[in-house]
Design a protein around this motif. Structure first.
Motif, short mmCIF file in Angstrom:
data_model
loop_
_atom_site.label_atom_id
_atom_site.label_comp_id
_atom_site.label_asym_id
_atom_site.label_seq_id
_atom_site.Cartn_x
_atom_site.Cartn_y
_atom_site.Cartn_z
N MET A 298 0.83 -1.20 0.00
CA MET A 298 0.00 0.00 0.00
C MET A 298 0.87 1.25 0.00
O MET A 298 1.91 1.28 0.65
N LYS A 299 0.43 2.25 -0.73
CA LYS A 299 1.13 3.52 -0.78
C LYS A 299 0.41 4.50 0.14
O LYS A 299 -0.58 5.12 -0.23
N LEU A 300 0.93 4.63 1.36
CA LEU A 300 0.34 5.48 2.38
C LEU A 300 1.43 6.29 3.06
O LEU A 300 2.59 5.88 3.08
N PRO A 301 1.09 7.45 3.66
CA PRO A 301 2.09 8.21 4.42
C PRO A 301 2.70 7.34 5.51
O PRO A 301 2.04 6.46 6.08
N ASN A 302 3.95 7.60 5.83
CA ASN A 302 4.63 6.80 6.85
C ASN A 302 3.90 6.81 8.18
O ASN A 302 3.87 5.81 8.90
N GLY A 303 3.31 7.96 8.52
CA GLY A 303 2.59 8.05 9.78
C GLY A 303 1.41 7.10 9.83
O GLY A 303 1.13 6.50 10.87
N VAL A 304 0.71 6.94 8.70
CA VAL A 304 -0.44 6.04 8.64
C VAL A 304 0.04 4.59 8.69
O VAL A 304 -0.55 3.74 9.37
N ARG A 305 1.11 4.29 7.97
CA ARG A 305 1.66 2.93 7.98
C ARG A 305 2.11 2.53 9.39
O ARG A 305 1.85 1.40 9.84
N LEU B 47 0.60 -0.44 11.86
CA LEU B 47 1.48 -1.44 12.48
C LEU B 47 1.25 -1.49 13.98
O LEU B 47 1.14 -2.58 14.57
N ARG B 48 1.15 -0.34 14.61
CA ARG B 48 0.89 -0.30 16.05
C ARG B 48 -0.49 -0.83 16.38
O ARG B 48 -0.69 -1.50 17.42
N ALA B 49 -1.46 -0.55 15.50
CA ALA B 49 -2.82 -1.04 15.73
C ALA B 49 -2.86 -2.57 15.66
O ALA B 49 -3.46 -3.23 16.51
N ARG C 268 -7.00 5.70 10.62
CA ARG C 268 -6.13 6.66 11.30
C ARG C 268 -6.94 7.89 11.73
O ARG C 268 -6.80 8.38 12.86
N LEU C 269 -7.82 8.38 10.87
CA LEU C 269 -8.62 9.55 11.18
C LEU C 269 -9.67 9.25 12.25
O LEU C 269 -10.01 10.12 13.06
N LEU C 270 -10.20 8.04 12.25
CA LEU C 270 -11.14 7.64 13.30
C LEU C 270 -10.46 7.67 14.67
O LEU C 270 -11.04 8.11 15.66
N TRP C 271 -9.21 7.20 14.71
CA TRP C 271 -8.47 7.20 15.97
C TRP C 271 -8.15 8.62 16.40
O TRP C 271 -8.23 8.95 17.59
N THR C 272 -7.81 9.47 15.44
CA THR C 272 -7.54 10.88 15.76
C THR C 272 -8.80 11.55 16.29
O THR C 272 -8.74 12.32 17.26
#
Length: 319
Positions: free
Chosen positions: A1-8, A12-14, A101-105
């Protein structure tokens, strides 16, 4: 997947169940109650917060058609994510990752007293962020070649530790002090940022010392207790490194900061040049323009997104 590093990194943490859901905090004896802070009747597991909670389902109901049709009730987030990967195509997985990621934010914002965002805004931000990310992939190399490389690059902390860069900005005409702080992990991922403004008259030394104190308290509340501190105020760094009696305002603040640091598992402090502290400086300057304090967890503020992208690329390129 091509996603920002922060989302990746978030995903991974999730999948490792490393996020601070109320269920996880109860298991670690940090909280006594494990119920969802939004819907209340259900235990807040990660799968519940990002998938099965009613307010999360409101968002998923506006996602792409194939995502809407995905059904799974497994209590383990890792299983939910694996099942989605089996059923969805890459563009849909990228959309799903960004939404999670946005749901968690949004959940974190609600827990910390911010307004609850409408499902439409989550979908719109997902689409906008994905467009910006794909567009940025074609511009990053151009930006680097135009001289945006810092003279002194930011360096990652050692594995298992986190780096806090802090800075202060002073508006003498309005008697204001802006405070900026950014915490990143050993992979260079942004975990948290701080922007705060105080109405006070301080010398540059005292302002830098006060900014460090505020950033330290923020890190403590976030549970990040293994820190490498980096700031461009040599005076503050030297005062913190050496136990020297100083009865000035700045000296007393440094002494209070040293007391706070005793509650940390480990810490170190080092001076850095402004070139390697530009993100913290930008946050401090931006804080002067805000009407209230801004604490962002696992989300990069717009004012530093370009600097973070450039710095991450330079760090990778020079390794």
């Amino acid at each position: 997947m091509k996603l920002p590093n922060g989302v990746r990194m978030f995903l991974l943490r999730a999948c490792s169940e490393a996020l601070a859901t109320f269920s996880n905090l109860c298991r670690r004896k940090i909280r006594e109650e494990n119920l969802c802070p939004i819907c209340h009747p259900q235990e807040e597991t990660l799968s519940h917060a990002l998938w099965s909670c009613g307010v999360a389902r409101d968002v998923w109901g506006q996602a792409s058609r194939h995502i809407q049709k995905t059904t799974t009730n497994d209590p383990c987030f890792n299983v939910v994510w694996s099942q989605m990967r089996e059923r969805l195509f890459q563009p849909e997985m990228e959309e799903a990752g960004m939404i999670k990621r946005l749901l968690w934010t949004r959940r974190n914002d609600f827990v910390h007293g911010k307004a609850f965002r409408h499902p439409n805004s989550i979908i719109q931000k997902t689409e906008g962020d994905l467009r910006c990310f794909k567009k940025a992939q074609t511009k990053t190399y151009v930006g680097i070649t135009r001289g945006s490389t810092p003279c002194e690059k930011w360096k990652k902390p050692s594995e298992g530790k986190y780096k806090l860069n802090w800075d202060a900005a002073i508006d003498v005409s309005r008697d204001l002090v802006g405070i900026g702080g950014i915490i990143r992990d050993c992979n260079g991922e942004v975990l948290a940022t701080l922007r705060a403004k105080r109405k006070m008259i301080l010398s540059p030394f005292a302002a830098e010392a006060y900014a460090l104190m505020v950033a330290m308290l923020f890190s403590n509340e976030a549970g990040i207790l293994k820190l490498m501190l980096k700031g461009d105020s040599l005076q503050v760094v030297q005062k913190l490194q050496k136990l020297v009696e100083d009865w000035s305002i700045g000296g007393l603040i440094v002494e209070d900061t040293r007391k706070v640091l005793k509650s940390f598992i480990s810490w170190s402090v080092c001076h850095t040049k402004r070139d390697a502290n530009m993100i913290a400086h930008k946050l401090a300057k931006d804080a002067l323009l805000s009407d209230y304090d801004l604490y962002d967890l696992e989300e990069i503020p717009n004012c530093i997104k370009q600097l973070v992208a450039v710095e991450a690329f330079v760090t990778l390129f020079k390794q």
